[in-house]
Design an enzyme around this catalytic site. Structure first.
Site, PDB file in Angstrom:
ATOM      1  N   GLU A  10       0.242  -1.246   0.207  1.00  0.00           N
ATOM      2  CA  GLU A  10       0.152  -0.233   0.335  1.00  0.00           C
ATOM      3  C   GLU A  10       0.740   1.436   0.357  1.00  0.00           C
ATOM      4  O   GLU A  10       0.233   2.021  -0.623  1.00  0.00           O
ATOM      5  CB  GLU A  10      -0.743  -0.069   1.453  1.00  0.00           C
TER       6      GLU A  10
ATOM      7  N   SER B 177     -48.747 -30.960  38.718  1.00  0.00           N
ATOM      8  CA  SER B 177     -48.339 -31.818  40.063  1.00  0.00           C
ATOM      9  C   SER B 177     -46.925 -30.848  40.570  1.00  0.00           C
ATOM     10  O   SER B 177     -46.899 -31.177  42.710  1.00  0.00           O
ATOM     11  CB  SER B 177     -48.232 -33.358  40.504  1.00  0.00           C
TER      12      SER B 177
END
Length: 800
Positions: free
Chosen positions: A87, A462
């Site tokens: 770059e 229950s």
């Protein structure tokens, strides 16, 4: 001549100064509108939300941008050299702008009439990425140059480089080099070799064009060019260069780097963060630490899936998901790739069937075989209560072209399977502080993100009875109190209808002790208890366990578990029993930190005295992460809402559910500290088991999302209890037994099991029972008339 020379001199001066003045004027004009580059020192890069287990395992991350910022010191030298070679090889020498690069770009523009390259340095790209758009116009380029010059005056080269490598987009949702390393290679940037680093360094120029996944050939050309540049610039040796260019393209998508699969808990925490911070939750880099324990979570998921698969197989094989006998073989792999893996259920395509088994194709063109013993279970499903005959050979089960599901068994052999149609939920809390230790909201989050732990409101049956029994024990009943288990008929005078409640087996046992009524789960006893206590008084008491009154129906049917509640609510209620009566609240988010590790939130839940020291230590260790403006928080004491003597009596009774009642399977765990209660609703539409010891309050529910019968032989003890046992076996492995110690004010008395009264001295049939001192039966007295003294005597209540 002098005038002419003067004219030439002034003209030359004008030609020289005019561009300078024009550029200066432009710079002055544009400079007023340029942003302050000092803001780069405090820039907040968009970073995803991450969630971790209590032991530091990454559970999930949320956010469009996958970014993991790294400091300059964490970037390998090879990558720095590779990126500069690709770059901006003059980065360390220029002052933000490289004249040679700009001249090269201008020349290309004049020659082609189009912008070929921008001549941008890394500093100019930082200016563009943080402050400007990507529009290709001269005004933006001028702004870029001016900003680059300012950036170089205000920041060092390392700071600029760090901003660049953390900001850039590198394809496949990867922002920054660390995210790219993990997405393409499943490793950190420091773990990549030279060839892989060069590949990452080639991406900023064009993440799509040079992507090693989408365009591996172009990506390799770009990588090798960067390696050649590194060689020519003297950054690598000839030997390393030759090794790197010979390396194959090994990049592939690594979808997730998560270490723990807990999607239901992660989704709960995501919604919590969204409520706290709004959309910032996805971008500001928050780290959220949950109370989930990784080992317990894995045990919960495994137990739930195995339990559902066992239930599913008990009811037969529903057949292949589809048949693709006419599909060309070159499309088989594509079909399998499109078919999702659900839980541990892999898709497979049957290639051929013979007398001993079937050959199948799995994903990635892998072929395997299912032997006959691994599919012999597959009797044809007819309905929840009926199956076809046992198959005699593989051809009665499978056909070529069938799309089926397979899984590996404990021996590693491939076996025929199917995605269960029933669902389940499991949640485990710490009774001492309410922290959620494990949570599994269904068979697979990919199949359904409906969290049945928190969203499924079903009748607990229950498993709700212990809360009513606690109310009775606090109202003067004892475990030895006799209640008549006999038929009842209620008539609605307005509707002319009758309610004839009955027990699960349809029988009636007559006078029965409260302890036995609970472990035998006698419905008529529960109804008589609520009738005697009063519906309103009973429900007001039951609210103490964390239930809302508006969720509890104001009628006697509530005694049988008709309120619609979530598994998390039931687990919370049982936690109150397990910890001796303290009101703890479920919580999941333990702490939240910002991207710098500063503490933004720490949970301070109500805790029992047993957990006080542990939480003091926890909060003390977080002191260094607190902002200076905040003092270290202190633990909060939980309110005691139930008499500890009541919870001790109730735990003693619920232990009998396991030792001699409806959950005797759990005796296989060989522990004396386990207590709990099964629950099954009408027509077996819901199966529950809620159980605990001093360390965990764990609740399991099994049923269909659209309520339907599980089958006439499916109850809490057959469908839910095995899942609970699998989890608790792992959770309690190596832990000493832990139950509530016997509190003051209780005594053990030997009683007659038939009458519930004190046993005759010397009686061989007497059993020990635990009583509150004020409710204990009087001792047996040898009177001329025999029996109890009746003047001012206290006797166990009898309800007939």
């Amino acid at each position: 001549m002098l005038r002419f020379l003067s004219f030439l001199i002034w003209s030359a001066a004008a030609l020289i100064t005019a561009p300078i003045l024009a550029l200066s004027a432009t710079a002055l004009y544009l400079g007023h509108s340029l942003p302050d580059v000092e803001t780069l020192r405090d820039v907040q890069l968009q970073t995803p939300l991450r969630m971790y287990s209590t032991d530091g395992k990454l559970i999930a991350e949320f956010g469009e941008m996958r970014r993991i910022p790294v400091s300059f010191d964490e970037v390998p030298a090879d990558f720095i050299n590779a990126l500069l070679a690709a770059e901006d090889d003059n980065f360390l020498n220029h002052h933000g702008v490289d004249p040679k690069g700009l001249i090269r770009a201008a020349t290309e523009l004049l020659q082609s009439g189009q912008i070929q390259t921008g001549g941008s340095t890394i500093t100019m790209q930082v200016a563009k990425n943080f402050f400007l758009s990507s529009e290709r116009v001269f005004s933006r380029k001028l702004n870029e140059i001016l900003l680059a010059l300012q950036i170089e005056r205000n920041l060092g080269k390392q700071e600029i480089f760090e901003l660049y490598v953390n900001k850039i987009y590198l394809g496949n949702r990867a922002y920054g080099i660390e995210a790219a390393a993990q997405i393409y290679y499943g490793k950190t940037i420091s773990e990549l070799d030279l060839a892989e680093l060069a590949m990452i360094a080639g991406l900023p120029k064009a993440p799509s064009r040079f992507n090693p996944i989408a365009n591996p050939q172009r990506a390799q050309i770009r990588r090798d060019w960067i390696l050649q540049r590194m060689l020519s610039l003297g950054h690598i040796s000839e030997e390393r260069y030759l090794q790197a260019i010979a390396a194959p393209i090994s990049a592939r998508i690594h979808r997730s780097s998560t270490e723990l699969d807990a999607p239901y808990a992660a989704e709960m925490a995501r919604l919590d963060m969204l409520e706290r911070y709004g959309e910032r939750a996805y971008t500001d880099g928050f780290d959220v630490y949950l109370t989930i324990d990784s080992q317990l979570q894995q045990a919960a998921d495994s137990a739930l899936r195995e339990g559902l698969i066992e239930y599913d197989r008990r009811h037969g094989y529903r057949g292949a998901e589809a048949n693709h006998a006419d599909l060309p073989s070159d499309q088989w792999a594509r079909l399998l790739a499109r078919t999702q893996i659900i839980g541990d259920q892999q898709p497979a395509l049957v290639i051929a069937v013979d007398d001993k088994g079937a050959d199948v194709m799995l994903r990635d063109n892998v072929t395997d075989r299912i032997e006959w013993p691994q599919m012999r279970w597959a009797r044809a499903y007819r309905n929840a209560n009926s199956m076809g005959p046992v198959p005699r050979n593989p051809s009665e089960v499978l056909n070529a072209g069938d799309l089926i599901r397979v899984r590996s068994n404990t021996d590693g052999a491939l076996e025929l399977s199917q995605i269960p149609t029933a669902q389940s939920a499991l949640v485990a809390l710490s009774p001492q502080d309410g922290s959620i230790q494990a949570l599994s909201g269904g068979f697979s989050f990919l199949q359904s993100n409906y969290n049945r732990v928190t969203q499924a409101r079903r009748q607990p049956g229950s498993s709700f009875k212990p809360f009513l029994y606690a109310a009775a024990l606090d109202a003067g009943y004892t475990p030895a109190s006799l209640v008549n288990d006999a038929p009842l008929v209620y008539v609605d005078e307005y509707l002319a209808t009758e309610w004839r409640p009955r027990n699960s087996g349809g029988d009636f046992l007559g006078p029965i002790r409260l302890r036995e009524a609970l472990y035998r789960s006698r419905n008529l006893v529960s109804i008589r208890l609520m009738q005697d206590l009063g519906v309103d008084q009973s429900l007001s008491y039951i609210e103490r366990f964390g239930f809302s009154r508006r969720e509890l129906p104001r009628n006697l049917s509530a005694s049988l578990g008709t309120p619609e509640l979530t598994p998390l609510q039931i687990a919370r209620g049982y936690a109150v029993i397990a910890n001796g009566g303290y009101n703890v609240e479920p919580w999941l988010v333990e702490r939240i930190t910002d991207r710098h590790g500063n503490l933004l939130f720490v949970a301070v839940p109500p805790v029992t005295p047993d957990a006080q020291q542990q939480h003091e230590q926890r909060l003390l260790t977080l002191k260094d992460k607190l902002p200076d403006s905040l003092l270290p928080p202190q633990p909060v004491a939980a309110d005691r809402v139930v008499d500890p003597r009541t919870t001790y009596q109730l735990t003693s009774m619920l232990k009998d559910v396991i030792t001699r009642g409806t959950a005797t399977r759990a005796r296989a765990l060989q522990r004396g500290d386990l207590a709990g209660k099964t629950g099954t609703t009408n027509e077996q539409k819901d199966a529950w088991f809620a159980g605990y010891n001093g360390d965990f309050s764990t609740t399991v529910w099994v049923g269909f999302d659209q309520p339907d019968t599980l089958g006439r032989r499916e109850f809490g003890g057959t469908a839910a209890l095995p899942i609970w046992m699998r989890f608790m076996e792992v959770a309690l492995d190596g832990k000493p037994e832990h139950s509530q110690p016997m509190p003051p004010g209780l005594i053990n008395v030997r009683i007659d099991p038939l009458t519930g009264r004190a046993a005759r001295p010397g009686s061989r049939d007497g059993i020990l029972e635990v009583f509150k001192e004020e409710d204990a039966p009087p001792p047996w007295s040898e009177l001329e008339s025999g029996g109890y003294l009746i003047d001012d005597a206290i006797t166990p209540l009898e309800l007939f």
